[in-house]
Motif scaffolding. Structure first.
Motif, short mmCIF file in Angstrom:
data_model
loop_
_atom_site.label_atom_id
_atom_site.label_comp_id
_atom_site.label_asym_id
_atom_site.label_seq_id
_atom_site.Cartn_x
_atom_site.Cartn_y
_atom_site.Cartn_z
N ASP A 134 -6.47 1.43 -3.28
CA ASP A 134 -6.82 0.28 -2.47
C ASP A 134 -5.59 -0.59 -2.20
OD1 ASP A 134 -9.46 0.97 -2.33
OD2 ASP A 134 -10.08 -0.30 -4.01
N PRO A 135 -5.34 -0.98 -0.96
CA PRO A 135 -4.22 -1.89 -0.66
C PRO A 135 -4.49 -3.27 -1.29
CG PRO A 135 -5.12 -0.88 1.34
CD PRO A 135 -6.09 -0.61 0.25
N VAL A 136 -3.40 -4.02 -1.49
CA VAL A 136 -3.53 -5.37 -2.02
C VAL A 136 -2.82 -6.35 -1.11
CG1 VAL A 136 -3.77 -4.62 -4.42
CG2 VAL A 136 -1.49 -5.12 -3.51
N PHE A 178 0.84 -1.20 0.00
CA PHE A 178 0.00 0.00 0.00
C PHE A 178 0.87 1.25 0.00
CE2 PHE A 178 0.53 -1.38 4.46
CZ PHE A 178 1.11 -0.24 5.02
N VAL A 231 -0.38 -10.77 -6.59
CA VAL A 231 -1.48 -10.10 -5.90
C VAL A 231 -2.69 -11.03 -5.95
CG1 VAL A 231 -3.07 -8.15 -5.97
CG2 VAL A 231 -0.64 -7.80 -6.42
N GLU A 278 -5.71 -10.38 -3.95
CA GLU A 278 -6.97 -9.65 -3.85
C GLU A 278 -6.72 -8.24 -3.33
OE1 GLU A 278 -9.44 -10.23 0.00
OE2 GLU A 278 -8.74 -12.26 -0.51
N ARG A 279 -7.66 -7.37 -3.64
CA ARG A 279 -7.67 -6.05 -3.02
C ARG A 279 -8.37 -6.16 -1.67
NH1 ARG A 279 -5.61 -2.28 -6.08
NH2 ARG A 279 -5.40 -2.68 -8.32
N ASP A 325 -9.96 -4.40 2.08
CA ASP A 325 -10.73 -3.30 2.62
C ASP A 325 -9.79 -2.30 3.30
OD1 ASP A 325 -12.35 -1.58 4.08
OD2 ASP A 325 -13.76 -3.14 4.69
N ALA A 326 -9.70 -1.10 2.74
CA ALA A 326 -8.78 -0.10 3.28
C ALA A 326 -9.12 0.25 4.72
CB ALA A 326 -8.81 1.16 2.41
#
Length: 265
Positions: free
Chosen positions: A177-179, A165, A233, A235-236, A238-239
């Motif tokens: 969005d973080p991954v 992120f 990666v 998945e993205r 939830d921030a």
């Protein structure tokens, strides 16, 4: 005009750099690994969603020295057992490195929680001593003596979990969005010995590993290993769910107000 090295590289130069980094020879390291069972609630508390605890509240510290030609490197990892989507692996909380060069690639490409630190791996006869230190505090120390040689395991694949992120420019949340990254390592071992000894965790406001105490020591080994790594990666995330955990990545000034747990030394 003479070449300006900060200028743009040609496509051929970029391709050559990529090819060279993809075809490195095996790089062997000498490392001490200690594994223990800790407080299950403490292990669960440090795992950002969607990571979940495994069946055992394991903690692992890996302290290594890598004899790169002209560039010796100390590398460490303090991680807890974790699972995601049916895959079990390790979630590192801090990965001290002795050189900036070792930090940048891991942090920027994979999202590894690397920080500059001091690494000690020493062996005199059968006596072994290894430690991770930052800010003048050896917050992890492993000490003991070699007690037996162990059979060599075959090649194995191990998984580490990282969150990649970028904190937002305005200081609130993230820029995107973080991954969640699965980092896969193929490991080979050419020497492995058991160490009879103990693990000492010391209070540090910036590396509060004493919150994950040694309840039952599982194993200490010293060995010579090499591995490659590749990440993907998966998945993205939830921030809002990740935001409360991002202080793990940094030396947060607010941590000076955190007191050690009751009963810790």
């Amino acid at each position: 005009m003479a070449r300006v090295r900060y200028g743009a590289r040609t496509e051929a130069e970029i391709a050559a750099a990529r090819t060279a980094s993809a075809n490195l020879p095996d790089i062997w390291s000498t490392g001490v690994v200690a594994v223990w069972e800790s407080d299950p609630d403490a292990v669960a508390a440090v795992l950002p969603p969607p990571l979940k605890p495994t069946g055992r509240p394991l903690v692992r510290v890996n302290i290594s020295k890598v004899e790169l030609t002209g560039y010796p490197l100390g590398a460490g990892s303090f991680a807890v057992a974790a699972a995601h989507d049916g895959v079990e692996g390790w979630y590192p909380l801090v990965m001290p490195m002795t050189h900036e060069r070792a930090l940048t690639g891991g942090r920027e490409v994979f999202g590894e929680p690397k920080k500059l630190g001091e690494i000690t791996v020493e062996r005199v006869g059968l006596v072994v001593h290894a430690s991770l230190a930052r800010h003048g505090i050896a917050f992890v120390e492993v000490r003991g003596a070699v007690s037996e040689e162990l059979p060599l395991p075959g090649p194995t694949q191990k998984t580490d979990f990282y969150f990649k992120f970028l904190p937002a420019v305005d200081g609130s949340g993230f820029d995107a969005d973080p991954v969640l990254v699965h980092c896969l390592r193929n490991e080979k071992v050419r020497r492995l010995e058991r160490v009879t000894g103990d693990v000492v965790l010391r209070e540090s406001m910036y590396d509060p590993v004493v919150d994950l105490p040694v309840r039952t020591l599982v194993d200490i080994t010293i060995g010579e290993k090499t591995s490659d790594q590749r990440g993907r990666v998966v998945e993205r995330v939830d921030a809002r769910a990740l935001l409360p955990y991002i202080h793990q990545r940094y030396d947060d000034p607010q941590q000076v107000h955190d007191g050690p747990p009751e009963g810790s030394v």
